[in-house]
Design a protein around this motif. Structure first.
Motif, PDB file in Angstrom:
ATOM      1  N   LEU A  90       0.715  -0.877   0.046  1.00 16.09           N
ATOM      2  CA  LEU A  90      -0.046   0.017  -0.084  1.00 16.09           C
ATOM      3  C   LEU A  90       0.818   1.069  -0.041  1.00 16.09           C
ATOM      4  N   GLN A  91       0.543   2.117  -0.946  1.00 14.05           N
ATOM      5  CA  GLN A  91       1.212   3.521  -0.823  1.00 14.05           C
ATOM      6  C   GLN A  91       0.464   4.602  -0.505  1.00 14.05           C
ATOM      7  N   ASN A  92       0.925   5.293   0.071  1.00 13.42           N
ATOM      8  CA  ASN A  92       0.213   6.818   0.714  1.00 13.42           C
ATOM      9  C   ASN A  92       0.639   7.761  -0.675  1.00 13.42           C
ATOM     10  N   LEU A  93      -0.631   8.097  -1.225  1.00 11.46           N
ATOM     11  CA  LEU A  93      -0.499   9.229  -2.567  1.00 11.46           C
ATOM     12  C   LEU A  93      -0.939  10.529  -2.040  1.00 11.46           C
ATOM     13  N   SER A  94      -1.314  10.760  -0.759  1.00 13.27           N
ATOM     14  CA  SER A  94      -1.789  12.160  -0.346  1.00 13.27           C
ATOM     15  C   SER A  94      -0.686  12.943   0.340  1.00 13.27           C
ATOM     16  N   GLN A  95      -0.585  14.127  -0.184  1.00 17.01           N
ATOM     17  CA  GLN A  95       0.701  14.908   0.300  1.00 17.01           C
ATOM     18  C   GLN A  95       0.140  15.623   1.550  1.00 17.01           C
ATOM     19  N   ARG A  96      -1.129  15.654   1.745  1.00 19.04           N
ATOM     20  CA  ARG A  96      -1.575  16.472   2.994  1.00 19.04           C
ATOM     21  C   ARG A  96      -2.015  15.541   4.093  1.00 19.04           C
ATOM     22  N   GLY A  97      -2.659  14.359   3.865  1.00 17.78           N
ATOM     23  CA  GLY A  97      -3.325  13.474   4.624  1.00 17.78           C
ATOM     24  C   GLY A  97      -2.368  12.427   4.992  1.00 17.78           C
ATOM     25  N   ARG A  98      -2.582  12.140   6.338  1.00 13.18           N
ATOM     26  CA  ARG A  98      -1.706  11.190   6.962  1.00 13.18           C
ATOM     27  C   ARG A  98      -2.601   9.601   6.886  1.00 13.18           C
ATOM     28  N   LEU A  99      -1.685   8.563   6.759  1.00 15.24           N
ATOM     29  CA  LEU A  99      -2.414   7.376   6.443  1.00 15.24           C
ATOM     30  C   LEU A  99      -1.841   6.288   7.455  1.00 15.24           C
ATOM     31  N   SER A 100      -2.310   5.445   7.936  1.00 15.15           N
ATOM     32  CA  SER A 100      -1.688   4.370   8.787  1.00 15.15           C
ATOM     33  C   SER A 100      -2.107   2.995   8.392  1.00 15.15           C
ATOM     34  N   VAL A 101      -1.151   1.973   8.358  1.00 17.03           N
ATOM     35  CA  VAL A 101      -1.391   0.682   8.453  1.00 17.03           C
ATOM     36  C   VAL A 101      -1.050  -0.231   9.640  1.00 17.03           C
ATOM     37  N   ARG A 111       5.633   3.456   1.203  1.00 18.00           N
ATOM     38  CA  ARG A 111       5.072   2.311   0.936  1.00 18.00           C
ATOM     39  C   ARG A 111       5.213   1.330   1.919  1.00 18.00           C
ATOM     40  N   MET A 112       4.290   0.336   1.966  1.00 19.59           N
ATOM     41  CA  MET A 112       4.344  -0.718   3.074  1.00 19.59           C
ATOM     42  C   MET A 112       3.925  -2.221   2.608  1.00 19.59           C
ATOM     43  N   ASP A 113       4.446  -3.090   2.708  1.00 13.41           N
ATOM     44  CA  ASP A 113       3.778  -4.500   2.475  1.00 13.41           C
ATOM     45  C   ASP A 113       2.678  -4.769   3.344  1.00 13.41           C
ATOM     46  N   LEU A 114       1.681  -5.287   2.701  1.00 11.48           N
ATOM     47  CA  LEU A 114       0.349  -5.487   3.656  1.00 11.48           C
ATOM     48  C   LEU A 114       0.190  -6.971   4.000  1.00 11.48           C
ATOM     49  N   PRO A 115       0.181  -7.143   5.291  1.00 11.08           N
ATOM     50  CA  PRO A 115      -0.257  -8.547   5.728  1.00 11.08           C
ATOM     51  C   PRO A 115      -1.676  -9.115   5.140  1.00 11.08           C
ATOM     52  N   ALA A 118      -5.171  -6.204   7.042  1.00 16.56           N
ATOM     53  CA  ALA A 118      -4.682  -4.929   7.381  1.00 16.56           C
ATOM     54  C   ALA A 118      -5.627  -3.654   7.862  1.00 16.56           C
ATOM     55  N   LEU A 119      -5.555  -2.905   8.774  1.00 19.47           N
ATOM     56  CA  LEU A 119      -6.445  -1.939   9.330  1.00 19.47           C
ATOM     57  C   LEU A 119      -5.634  -0.641   8.748  1.00 19.47           C
ATOM     58  N   ILE A 120      -6.366  -0.109   7.743  1.00 19.11           N
ATOM     59  CA  ILE A 120      -5.643   1.342   7.067  1.00 19.11           C
ATOM     60  C   ILE A 120      -6.714   2.428   7.620  1.00 19.11           C
ATOM     61  N   ARG A 121      -6.218   3.509   8.101  1.00 19.58           N
ATOM     62  CA  ARG A 121      -6.915   4.565   8.504  1.00 19.58           C
ATOM     63  C   ARG A 121      -6.501   5.668   7.927  1.00 19.58           C
ATOM     64  N   PHE A 122      -7.405   6.449   7.476  1.00 21.08           N
ATOM     65  CA  PHE A 122      -6.874   8.165   6.816  1.00 21.08           C
ATOM     66  C   PHE A 122      -8.217   9.029   7.023  1.00 21.08           C
ATOM     67  N   GLY A 123      -7.935  10.162   7.572  1.00 20.27           N
ATOM     68  CA  GLY A 123      -9.037  11.008   7.813  1.00 20.27           C
ATOM     69  C   GLY A 123      -9.880  10.536   8.563  1.00 20.27           C
ATOM     70  N   MET A 127     -10.642   1.292   7.058  1.00 19.79           N
ATOM     71  CA  MET A 127     -10.557   0.416   6.085  1.00 19.79           C
ATOM     72  C   MET A 127      -9.945  -0.891   6.438  1.00 19.79           C
ATOM     73  N   LEU A 128     -10.599  -2.009   6.361  1.00 22.26           N
ATOM     74  CA  LEU A 128      -9.997  -3.183   6.633  1.00 22.26           C
ATOM     75  C   LEU A 128      -9.831  -4.139   5.349  1.00 22.26           C
ATOM     76  N   ILE A 129      -8.787  -4.343   4.991  1.00 24.15           N
ATOM     77  CA  ILE A 129      -8.383  -5.154   3.675  1.00 24.15           C
ATOM     78  C   ILE A 129      -7.967  -6.520   4.263  1.00 24.15           C
ATOM     79  N   VAL A 130      -8.694  -7.546   3.539  1.00 21.76           N
ATOM     80  CA  VAL A 130      -8.402  -8.851   4.010  1.00 21.76           C
ATOM     81  C   VAL A 130      -8.190  -9.822   2.583  1.00 21.76           C
TER      82      VAL A 130
END
Length: 192
Positions: A90-101, A111-115, A118-123, A127-130
């Motif tokens: 997963l890669q963060n494409l937002s210049q203003r927003g913080r994203l966490s995995v 960029r980070m490899d996803l298990p 993964a629980l992704i948070r932005f704003g 988002m749970l990705i399975v």
């Protein structure tokens, strides 16, 4: 007429599937997911990053939310020499927003490899990705779903996002982030 080798190369029976489960605290009152194909598996080419953001022209899938970046994030499919499975980063494409995995922050273009989960948070989004394994190499499937409650409350990834605190049990990473932001108390020299 196609030969057997052409049929085998184009026919993919078991595709890897990314189940993307979304939550936003105000999703009931807004049509945030109006542009997403909810509950339907969609095929996506593995060599094309799956982009999610506000801009339906620049992204594979769009959210109807002015607070989401034009291009928020990208999911990149890849394979490693040691495994036949399709994996994702997963890669963060937002210049203003913080994203966490799973509570690890990603800055712009990091960029980070996803298990597998993964629980992704932005704003205000969670988002749970399975990842559901498959054998295909040329494409994968994506299925979007809207959750009624935040996935952080129901996932087992919470163990990775919890920090032990003496005498009070556990606090989640969101509370820990607030604590790191600085104390909210007034000057200690004042008497009350």
């Amino acid at each position: 007429m196609m030969s057997v080798s052409q049929i085998i190369e184009t026919e993919e029976d078991l595709l890897t599937c990314l189940h993307i489960k979304l939550y936003h605290p105000h999703q009931i009152h807004k049509g945030l997911y109006g542009l997403l194909p909810l509950g339907v598996r969609c095929r996506h080419p593995a060599d094309d990053p799956l982009r999610l953001g506000r801009d339906a022209q620049a992204c594979s899938y769009a959210l109807v939310d002015p607070r989401v970046s034009r291009k928020q994030l990208a999911l990149h499919a890849y394979r490693s020499p040691q495994s036949p499975e399709m994996l994702f980063s997963l890669q963060n494409l937002s210049q203003r927003g913080r994203l966490s995995v799973n509570s690890t922050g990603l800055e712009y273009l990091e960029r980070m490899d996803l298990p597998d989960k993964a629980l992704i948070r932005f704003g205000e989004y969670e988002m749970l990705i399975v990842r559901e394994s498959g054998d295909a190499k040329a494409s994968f499937e994506v299925e979007f779903e809207v959750l009624a409650v935040p996935p952080s409350r129901e996932t087992c990834t919470c163990a990775a996002t919890m920090t032990p605190v003496m005498d009070t049990g556990l606090i989640n990473s969101f509370t820990a982030e607030l604590r790191v932001a600085g104390p909210q108390e007034t000057d200690e020299t004042l008497s009350y």
